[in-house]
Write an enzyme that holds these catalytic residues in place. Structure first.
Site, PDB file in Angstrom:
ATOM      1  NE  ARG A 265      -7.952  -7.461  13.396  1.00  0.00           N
ATOM      2  CZ  ARG A 265      -7.616  -6.175  13.417  1.00  0.00           C
ATOM      3  NH1 ARG A 265      -7.968  -5.388  12.438  1.00  0.00           N
ATOM      4  NH2 ARG A 265      -6.943  -5.680  14.422  1.00  0.00           N
TER       5      ARG A 265
ATOM      6  CG  HIS B  97      -0.368   2.158  -0.355  1.00  0.00           C
ATOM      7  ND1 HIS B  97      -1.651   1.978   0.143  1.00  0.00           N
ATOM      8  CD2 HIS B  97      -0.184   3.506  -0.423  1.00  0.00           C
ATOM      9  CE1 HIS B  97      -2.200   3.164   0.375  1.00  0.00           C
ATOM     10  NE2 HIS B  97      -1.329   4.098   0.032  1.00  0.00           N
TER      11      HIS B  97
ATOM     12  CD  GLU C 171      -0.872  -0.532  -7.801  1.00  0.00           C
ATOM     13  OE1 GLU C 171      -1.308  -1.588  -7.315  1.00  0.00           O
ATOM     14  OE2 GLU C 171      -1.573   0.496  -7.877  1.00  0.00           O
TER      15      GLU C 171
ATOM     16  N   GLY D   4      -7.993  -8.406  -8.534  1.00  0.00           N
ATOM     17  CA  GLY D   4      -6.823  -9.283  -8.574  1.00  0.00           C
ATOM     18  C   GLY D   4      -5.851  -9.061  -9.721  1.00  0.00           C
ATOM     19  CB  SER D   5      -4.980  -6.248 -11.970  1.00  0.00           C
ATOM     20  OG  SER D   5      -4.584  -5.192 -11.132  1.00  0.00           O
ATOM     21  CG  ASN D   6      -1.128  -5.423  -7.995  1.00  0.00           C
ATOM     22  OD1 ASN D   6      -0.024  -5.116  -8.422  1.00  0.00           O
ATOM     23  ND2 ASN D   6      -2.087  -4.523  -7.768  1.00  0.00           N
TER      24      ASN D   6
ATOM     25  CG  LEU E 171      -3.538   1.722   7.136  1.00  0.00           C
ATOM     26  CD1 LEU E 171      -4.145   0.365   6.828  1.00  0.00           C
ATOM     27  CD2 LEU E 171      -4.623   2.798   7.222  1.00  0.00           C
TER      28      LEU E 171
END
Ligand code: GRF
Length: 205
Positions: A68, A112, A177, A15-17, A147
């Site tokens: 899903r 990404h 990022e 979770g650094s972003n 994707l």
């Protein structure tokens, strides 16, 4: 009081972003609030980061659902309960299906760690490094049904040094990022993004 955008973050790992987005909100750079962080991993550090900042943290165990679609219906229920207007994928390790894509069309972003369309999918930094690129980087894009394939909002380059390893390169990409994700979210919340086919036009402030 001007209204602020309600953001939900989906994360599977450290979770650094997510932290970069939290910090940008707390510093006043981003006029938004995170109303919920959802993870498919019970002990994801992202959930801990959320709790530390008083943000609702929800673990949704995929094992409870037989498909899903059913899992995403539960995620959607949680997102709606928290009035999420924008969904940010931040190290979310699942392919997003129809249920969430339809509900958040053009309102879901992803970060990404490669210069898309090169090196989509897992371990993008390693893919790029092993390929021998001289310039690597990262991309923030809208999420669609391909994707890592949606319209690109921002990209940032990172030069590959002679003595880089996959790890040192990934660290420098991650630093970028943490800059471009808040920048892209700011553009979104200020309603300055226009999707025109594959292109995203950025309206000057
Ligand atoms: C980042 O490299 C991001 O680009 C990719 O997954 C990683 C998540 O890292 N999608 P973190 O959990 O935000 O630290």
């Amino acid at each position: 009081m001007p209204s602020v955008t309600n953001i939900a973050v989906l994360a599977s790992g450290r979770g650094s972003n997510l932290q970069a987005i939290i910090d940008s909100i707390e510093s006043g750079y981003l006029k938004a609030q995170i109303t919920v962080v959802i993870s498919d991993v019970g002990d994801a550090y992202a959930l801990e980061r959320a709790r530390k900042h008083g943000i609702e943290a929800v673990f949704i165990d995929t094992k409870r659902f037989s498909s899903r679609e059913l899992y995403e219906k539960e995620a959607l229920r949680v997102l709606r309960k928290h009035d999420a207007e924008l969904v940010l994928l931040a190290g979310y390790m699942r392919v997003v299906g129809r249920t969430l894509l339809d509900a958040y069309k053009n309102r879901m972003l992803n970060i990404h760690p490669a210069l898309l369309p090169a090196f989509p999918g897992l371990h993008a930094q390693k893919q790029a490094f092993d390929h021998g690129v001289k310039v690597a980087g990262c991309t923030v894009h809208f999420v669609d049904d391909k994707l890592d394939g949606g319209p690109i909002i921002l990209q940032r380059c990172v030069e590959v040094a002679e003595d880089d390893t996959t790890e040192t390169l990934a660290d420098r990409i991650l630093e970028q990022e943490h800059k471009i994700y808040p920048e892209a979210v700011k553009l979104f919340v200020e309603n300055r993004l226009r999707i025109e086919g594959r292109k995203v036009k950025i309206i000057k402030s």
